[in-house]
Design an enzyme around this catalytic site. Structure first.
Site, PDB file in Angstrom:
ATOM      1  N   GLU A 171       9.370  -3.775   5.972  1.00 28.99           N
ATOM      2  CA  GLU A 171      10.351  -3.261   4.996  1.00 28.99           C
ATOM      3  C   GLU A 171      11.765  -3.790   5.296  1.00 28.99           C
ATOM      4  O   GLU A 171      12.708  -2.997   5.413  1.00 28.99           O
ATOM      5  CB  GLU A 171      10.394  -1.721   5.024  1.00 28.99           C
TER       6      GLU A 171
ATOM      7  N   GLY B 201       0.863  -1.189   0.000  1.00 26.49           N
ATOM      8  CA  GLY B 201       0.000   0.000   0.000  1.00 26.49           C
ATOM      9  C   GLY B 201       0.888   1.224   0.000  1.00 26.49           C
ATOM     10  O   GLY B 201       2.037   1.171   0.451  1.00 26.49           O
ATOM     11  N   GLN B 202       0.298   2.303  -0.460  1.00 27.93           N
ATOM     12  CA  GLN B 202       1.004   3.574  -0.556  1.00 27.93           C
ATOM     13  C   GLN B 202       1.579   3.990   0.807  1.00 27.93           C
ATOM     14  O   GLN B 202       1.066   3.561   1.841  1.00 27.93           O
ATOM     15  CB  GLN B 202      -0.057   4.592  -0.963  1.00 27.93           C
ATOM     16  N   THR B 203       2.579   4.836   0.777  1.00 30.19           N
ATOM     17  CA  THR B 203       3.130   5.324   2.042  1.00 30.19           C
ATOM     18  C   THR B 203       2.036   6.056   2.845  1.00 30.19           C
ATOM     19  O   THR B 203       1.217   6.771   2.269  1.00 30.19           O
ATOM     20  CB  THR B 203       4.392   6.201   1.785  1.00 30.19           C
ATOM     21  N   GLY B 204       1.974   5.767   4.134  1.00 34.03           N
ATOM     22  CA  GLY B 204       0.946   6.385   4.986  1.00 34.03           C
ATOM     23  C   GLY B 204      -0.385   5.651   4.973  1.00 34.03           C
ATOM     24  O   GLY B 204      -1.336   6.070   5.631  1.00 34.03           O
ATOM     25  N   SER B 205      -0.477   4.511   4.249  1.00 37.15           N
ATOM     26  CA  SER B 205      -1.763   3.806   4.161  1.00 37.15           C
ATOM     27  C   SER B 205      -2.086   3.018   5.431  1.00 37.15           C
ATOM     28  O   SER B 205      -3.202   2.540   5.592  1.00 37.15           O
ATOM     29  CB  SER B 205      -1.783   2.879   2.941  1.00 37.15           C
ATOM     30  N   GLY B 206      -1.101   2.846   6.322  1.00 32.66           N
ATOM     31  CA  GLY B 206      -1.378   2.206   7.607  1.00 32.66           C
ATOM     32  C   GLY B 206      -0.735   0.842   7.790  1.00 32.66           C
ATOM     33  O   GLY B 206      -1.069   0.115   8.736  1.00 32.66           O
ATOM     34  N   LYS B 207       0.227   0.482   6.943  1.00 32.42           N
ATOM     35  CA  LYS B 207       0.830  -0.859   7.004  1.00 32.42           C
ATOM     36  C   LYS B 207       1.541  -1.115   8.334  1.00 32.42           C
ATOM     37  O   LYS B 207       1.319  -2.131   8.986  1.00 32.42           O
ATOM     38  CB  LYS B 207       1.844  -1.040   5.842  1.00 32.42           C
ATOM     39  N   SER B 208       2.412  -0.171   8.732  1.00 30.50           N
ATOM     40  CA  SER B 208       3.162  -0.376   9.982  1.00 30.50           C
ATOM     41  C   SER B 208       2.209  -0.373  11.179  1.00 30.50           C
ATOM     42  O   SER B 208       2.401  -1.122  12.140  1.00 30.50           O
ATOM     43  CB  SER B 208       4.217   0.717  10.162  1.00 30.50           C
TER      44      SER B 208
END
Ligand SMILES: Nc1ncnc2c1ncn2[C@@H]1O[C@H](COP(=O)(O)OP(=O)(O)OP(=O)(O)O)[C@@H](O)[C@H]1O
Ligand SMILES: [Mg+2]
Length: 302
Positions: free
Chosen positions: A170, A39-46
Site C-alpha cells: 500500500e 483482495g479485501q481487507t483482512g484477506s491476507g495480502k500483507s
C-alpha cells in the site's frame, strides 16, 4: 530471480491459539514484472508478502527465493542474504523507521550489507532524491515527519539497498495526488531497470495502470492469478463477489457493454475509452453490430 511459493499454509500463533490465515498458496512471482496483489481487507495480502523475504516462515510448504528455499525449519541465520535480495516497504512506514535522523535511517541498510560510511551516504542521498524527499530535512528525526514524508523515507531505505526484488505494501497511502503520480512513475522506472516489483494496492486504477500480472486473495486463498487484462475482462459480478471495485474506465466500459456496446478489447485509459465510444457512434458501425442509438443515447440491440 524468481520467487516460487508451493503448497503454503500459514497460521499466526501456535497450538490452540493458532489462526490460519493463508491456505494452499501456489504462485510464482515472475522476474522483471510488476505483480499486484489485491483482495479485501483482512484477506491476507500483507501476510503473504512477508513470506517473500522470509519475515514470516511458512507453517507448511515452501517458498523458494532465488537459490534459497525457506520452510518452517529454516534457521534465522540463513535468512540474511534473502533480506538483501528482497526489500520491503511496509504498510505502516513508521514501523520500519528507527534511526535518530532521516539520513542515518536510509544509510542503515547499505551499511548493514557491507557498504562504507561514504558509500552508504551516497546511496542514501541518491535514493532520497529519487523519492523527492526535501534535502533540508536529512538531519530531522524521521518520527517528526508527515505520513507522506515518512513513507518517502521508508521507500528510500529500500531503494538505497538496491535489492533485485522490491515489495510495496500500500505505498500510495498517505501521499497526495502528486506524490501518488511520482510513486507510479518510480515503480514503472524500477521495472524498466529490470527490477521485480510486488505491489499491494486497494486502488484499482493504479493496478490497471501499472501491473503486468495480478494475484487476487480471498479469505487467504488465491482467487485469481493472471495477466491484468485477463483479470479485468472478468464480469462485474465476479468483482462484486470478491468485494473489489473495478477501475473507473473499465466499470464504465462494462456498463456500456450491458447496454449493447461492443468493444474490441479493454479500454485502459479515458482517451482509449473515448476513442472506442466514438467509433461506435459512427452510424455505419452501429448498423453493422445490429444496434440503434435511442434518443437518450443508449445503444439498443434490435
Ligand atoms: N500479527 C498478527 N497476529 C495475529 N493475526 C494477525 C496478525 N497480522 C494479521 N493477522 C490477521 O491475519 C489476517 C490477514 O491479515 P493481513 O494483514 O495479512 O490482511 P491484509 O489483506 O493485508 O489486510 P489490509 O487490506 O487491511 O491491509 C487478518 O484476519 C488479521 O487480523
Ligand atoms: Mg495489509
Amino acid at each position: 530471480m524468481v520467487i516460487k511459493i508451493e503448497g503454503l499454509d500459514f497460521a499466526y500463533g501456535a497450538g490452540k491459539q493458532s489462526v490460519p490465515v493463508l491456505k494452499n498458496i501456489n504462485v510464482t512471482i515472475q522476474k522483471g514484472m510488476i505483480t499486484a496483489i489485491i483482495g479485501q481487507t483482512g484477506s491476507g495480502k500483507s501476510t503473504l508478502v512477508q513470506q517473500l523475504n522470509a519475515l514470516l516462515k511458512p507453517t507448511k510448504g515452501t517458498v523458494q527465493i532465488g537459490d534459497h528455499v525457506v520452510t518452517n525449519k529454516t534457521k534465522e541465520k540463513e535468512l540474511a542474504p534473502i533480506r538483501a535480495e528482497v526489500g520491503m516497504v511496509f504498510q505502516f512506514p513508521e514501523s520500519q523507521l528507527f534511526a535518530p535522523t532521516v539520513l542515518e535511517d536510509v544509510m542503515y541498510g547499505p551499511k548493514n550489507f557491507g557498504a562504507t560510511d561514504e558509500e552508504a551516504k551516497k546511496a542514501a542521498e541518491t535514493a532520497l532524491q529519487r523519492v523527492g524527499f526535501d534535502a533540508t530535512l536529512y538531519e530531522q528525526s524521521p518520527f517528526n515527519l508527515s505520513g507522506g514524508q515518512m513513507r518517502r523515507v521508508a521507500l528510500a531505505g529500500v531503494l538505497a539497498m538496491n535489492p533485485q526484488t522490491m515489495v510495496f505494501d500500500e505505498p500510495a497511502a498517505g501521499l497526495d495526488p502528486q506524490g501518488q503520480e511520482e510513486l507510479l512513475n518510480l515503480l514503472k522506472s524500477l521495472r524498466d531497470e529490470g527490477k521485480t516489483v510486488v505491489l499491494i494496492s486497494h486502488q484499482m486504477d493504479q493496478v490497471l495502470a501499472l501491473a503486468d500480472r495480478v494475484l487476487v486473495l480471498k479469505d487467504g486463498e488465491i482467487a485469481a492469478d493472471e495477466p491484468v487484462d485477463q483479470l479485468f475482462s472478468r464480469p462485474q459480478s465476479w468483482f462484486a463477489e470478491q468485494h473489489l471495485d473495478l477501475p473507473e474506465t473499465i466499470a464504465f466500459q462494462k456498463q456500456l457493454e450491458e447496454k449493447g456496446f461492443v468493444f474490441d478489447g479493454l479500454c485502459k485509459t479515458v482517451p482509449d475509452l473515448a476513442k472506442a465510444i466514438k467509433k461506435q457512434l459512427d452510424p455505419t458501425k452501429i448498423r453493422s453490430i445490429g444496434s440503434t442509438i435511442s434518443e437518450n443515447g443508449e445503444a439498443n440491440h434490435e
